[in-house]
Write a protein that holds these residues in place. Structure first.
Motif, PDB file in Angstrom:
ATOM      1  N   UNK A  75       2.867   8.450 -14.305  1.00  0.00           N
ATOM      2  CA  UNK A  75       2.178   7.580 -13.350  1.00  0.00           C
ATOM      3  C   UNK A  75       3.117   7.149 -12.238  1.00  0.00           C
ATOM      4  N   UNK A  76       4.317   6.729 -12.631  1.00  0.00           N
ATOM      5  CA  UNK A  76       5.298   6.279 -11.636  1.00  0.00           C
ATOM      6  C   UNK A  76       5.722   7.431 -10.734  1.00  0.00           C
ATOM      7  N   UNK A  77       5.967   8.596 -11.318  1.00  0.00           N
ATOM      8  CA  UNK A  77       6.402   9.750 -10.527  1.00  0.00           C
ATOM      9  C   UNK A  77       5.328  10.174  -9.531  1.00  0.00           C
ATOM     10  N   UNK A  78       4.070  10.191  -9.987  1.00  0.00           N
ATOM     11  CA  UNK A  78       2.984  10.582  -9.091  1.00  0.00           C
ATOM     12  C   UNK A  78       2.896   9.636  -7.900  1.00  0.00           C
ATOM     13  N   UNK A  79       3.037   8.347  -8.166  1.00  0.00           N
ATOM     14  CA  UNK A  79       2.975   7.386  -7.071  1.00  0.00           C
ATOM     15  C   UNK A  79       4.116   7.527  -6.086  1.00  0.00           C
ATOM     16  N   UNK A  80       5.292   7.909  -6.579  1.00  0.00           N
ATOM     17  CA  UNK A  80       6.472   7.968  -5.715  1.00  0.00           C
ATOM     18  C   UNK A  80       6.546   9.245  -4.880  1.00  0.00           C
ATOM     19  N   UNK A  81       5.828  10.301  -5.279  1.00  0.00           N
ATOM     20  CA  UNK A  81       5.878  11.544  -4.495  1.00  0.00           C
ATOM     21  C   UNK A  81       4.586  11.810  -3.732  1.00  0.00           C
ATOM     22  N   UNK A  82       3.556  11.017  -3.987  1.00  0.00           N
ATOM     23  CA  UNK A  82       2.239  11.317  -3.397  1.00  0.00           C
ATOM     24  C   UNK A  82       2.233  11.200  -1.885  1.00  0.00           C
ATOM     25  N   UNK A  83       3.168  10.432  -1.304  1.00  0.00           N
ATOM     26  CA  UNK A  83       3.160  10.287   0.156  1.00  0.00           C
ATOM     27  C   UNK A  83       3.539  11.592   0.855  1.00  0.00           C
ATOM     28  N   UNK A  84       4.097  12.555   0.103  1.00  0.00           N
ATOM     29  CA  UNK A  84       4.509  13.829   0.696  1.00  0.00           C
ATOM     30  C   UNK A  84       3.541  14.971   0.381  1.00  0.00           C
ATOM     31  N   UNK A  85       2.512  14.702  -0.401  1.00  0.00           N
ATOM     32  CA  UNK A  85       1.647  15.785  -0.864  1.00  0.00           C
ATOM     33  C   UNK A  85       0.170  15.422  -0.703  1.00  0.00           C
ATOM     34  N   UNK A  86      -0.662  16.440  -0.741  1.00  0.00           N
ATOM     35  CA  UNK A  86      -2.114  16.242  -0.673  1.00  0.00           C
ATOM     36  C   UNK A  86      -2.601  15.552  -1.945  1.00  0.00           C
ATOM     37  N   UNK A  87      -3.366  14.493  -1.786  1.00  0.00           N
ATOM     38  CA  UNK A  87      -3.901  13.775  -2.946  1.00  0.00           C
ATOM     39  C   UNK A  87      -4.884  14.643  -3.705  1.00  0.00           C
ATOM     40  N   UNK A  88      -5.667  15.409  -2.999  1.00  0.00           N
ATOM     41  CA  UNK A  88      -6.638  16.287  -3.657  1.00  0.00           C
ATOM     42  C   UNK A  88      -5.906  17.306  -4.529  1.00  0.00           C
ATOM     43  N   UNK A  89      -4.864  17.934  -3.988  1.00  0.00           N
ATOM     44  CA  UNK A  89      -4.134  18.943  -4.760  1.00  0.00           C
ATOM     45  C   UNK A  89      -3.441  18.319  -5.962  1.00  0.00           C
TER      46      UNK A  89
END
Length: 422
Positions: A75-89
């Protein structure tokens, strides 16, 4: 007042699914529903399945701990890298990991491989909020709807998750029914349920696949870091939410039921009925929070519904009879969860769109970890005395959180509230 009635009626806050719901929001809510259903039955079947494989209590405890720690880190990792990636993907990738988790638990029987699958997979033994999907769904939902309808949308998100999870728990007896009706070994019937968990991951992928670019951060909103201008706000909320969760850990349902058994000698059926009606009141309060927040603001709704609920909790040990204790617990249940959709809406409102995934995970993960610490102390206190000290301490900590939240963040208003009120 006329404007208020128009807004509330337009939100149709009392409808489980409001009219005019954006298509992207509908797909996300549908995905949330089937995932919560899967979490509901796997949370109950996981220890049963591990016992059937021959593991002892210590081995089961380590596997469950690995699922909790792994879920928190994912959960923490997803939140910290999501600003660089497509949320849908990222949502699609999370669904594939869910499918792989189901396949792993279905096919693997040895301790160490299961431990690895538990750590890297998506299984959630608590059926709670911390999940790889959480920061991605929160951020995506916030992009699908105008700010004034955000709280109503998150109320549906919480309601659907709660009800679907409850339905999932009702599916937990299916392996025994399958084994009795078909003659299959019980272990095979349990494996079929974990296979179903994996298939639900594929079904969630099909639901998230049609998501449009509307769920992504606005063009030009990409940030070089997960948190930028809102860092101080997010860390302050994280600290306060952890205090609230630590207090809540003193009164988790199993320990509350234990206290009722000790003090009033009630039956398991009576305790189940109390918890059932408490859950229904809590679920209904998600929707009731919407017009209250529209009228009084998110922070005021969070504090002034939560605070009396915590006073009720602290009064329960002093109740002279079981009906009085039950009454206090039901009043608490009707009020204490109104802060769930308002809390989520507030976090999404006071950060920039690009910061939303990080804000969702950073405020959720420490909260979950804090809640895991206090049940040990609560159990120790209940072993020392039959008086409900855990209820008093838990209520006092949660009340302190309410007051600190009001003092620290009352002036930090979401944009829609700042525009509406001077």
């Amino acid at each position: 007042m006329t404007a208020l009635r128009t807004i509330v009626a337009g939100e149709e806050w009392w409808r489980p699914i409001p009219r005019g719901l954006p298509r992207d929001a509908f797909w996300i809510l549908a995905g949330r529903a089937i995932r919560s259903f899967a979490d509901g039955f796997t949370a109950l079947l996981l220890p049963v399945y591990l016992l059937e494989l021959g593991f002892d209590a210590f081995a089961i405890g380590t596997i469950v701990t690995c699922t909790l720690v792994g879920s928190a880190l994912l959960t923490l990792s997803a939140g910290l890298i999501a600003h660089r990636h497509s949320r849908r993907r990222m949502l699609l990738a999370a669904c594939l990991l869910m499918a792989a988790t189901g396949a792993g638990f279905t096919l693997v029987r040895d301790y160490w491989p299961i431990l690895v699958v538990a750590f890297v997979g998506t299984l959630n033994p608590t059926a709670g909020d911390v999940s790889l999907f959480l920061p991605l769904e929160h951020a995506a939902l916030s992009q699908t709807i105008e700010p004034r309808r955000r709280t109503a949308l998150f109320a549906r998100y919480s309601l659907i998750g709660t009800l679907a999870g409850a339905l999932g728990t009702l599916a937990a007896p299916l392996p025994d029914l399958i084994a009795a009706g078909s003659g299959l070994p019980r272990l095979t019937a349990l494996q079929l349920m974990f296979a179903l968990y994996g298939l639900i991951g594929i079904a969630a992928l099909l639901l998230y696949r049609p998501l449009s670019s509307a769920v992504e951060a606005p063009a030009g909103a990409a940030a070089p870091a997960p948190l930028g201008p809102s860092r101080r706000i997010v860390y302050g909320l994280m600290a306060l939410f952890s205090i609230d969760a630590f207090g809540g850990g003193f009164v988790v349902q199993s320990l509350l039921a234990l206290w009722l058994f000790q003090n009033f000698g009630i039956s398991v059926a009576a305790a189940a009925a109390i918890l059932f009606w408490s859950s229904l009141l809590s679920a209904a309060s998600y929707l009731a929070a919407v017009p209250i927040a529209e009228r009084f603001g998110l922070i005021n709704t969070m504090v002034f519904t939560h605070l009396p609920a915590n006073f009720c909790l602290m009064l329960v040990p002093f109740a002279p009879s079981l009906p009085v204790a039950i009454g206090l617990l039901l009043v608490r249940a009707a009020l204490s969860q109104m802060d769930v959709p308002t809390r989520t809406s507030y976090v999404m409102a006071v950060v920039t769109p690009a910061e939303r995934p990080a804000a969702a995970s950073i405020t959720a993960v420490p909260r979950s970890l804090a809640a895991a610490l206090s049940p040990l102390a609560s159990g120790y206190l209940l072993a020392l005395t039959s008086f409900g000290w855990p209820l008093v301490i838990g209520g006092a900590l949660k009340a302190a959180y309410d007051l600190l939240l009001l003092m620290r963040f009352r002036a930090v208003r979401p944009p829609e509230e700042a525009q509406r009120r001077p």
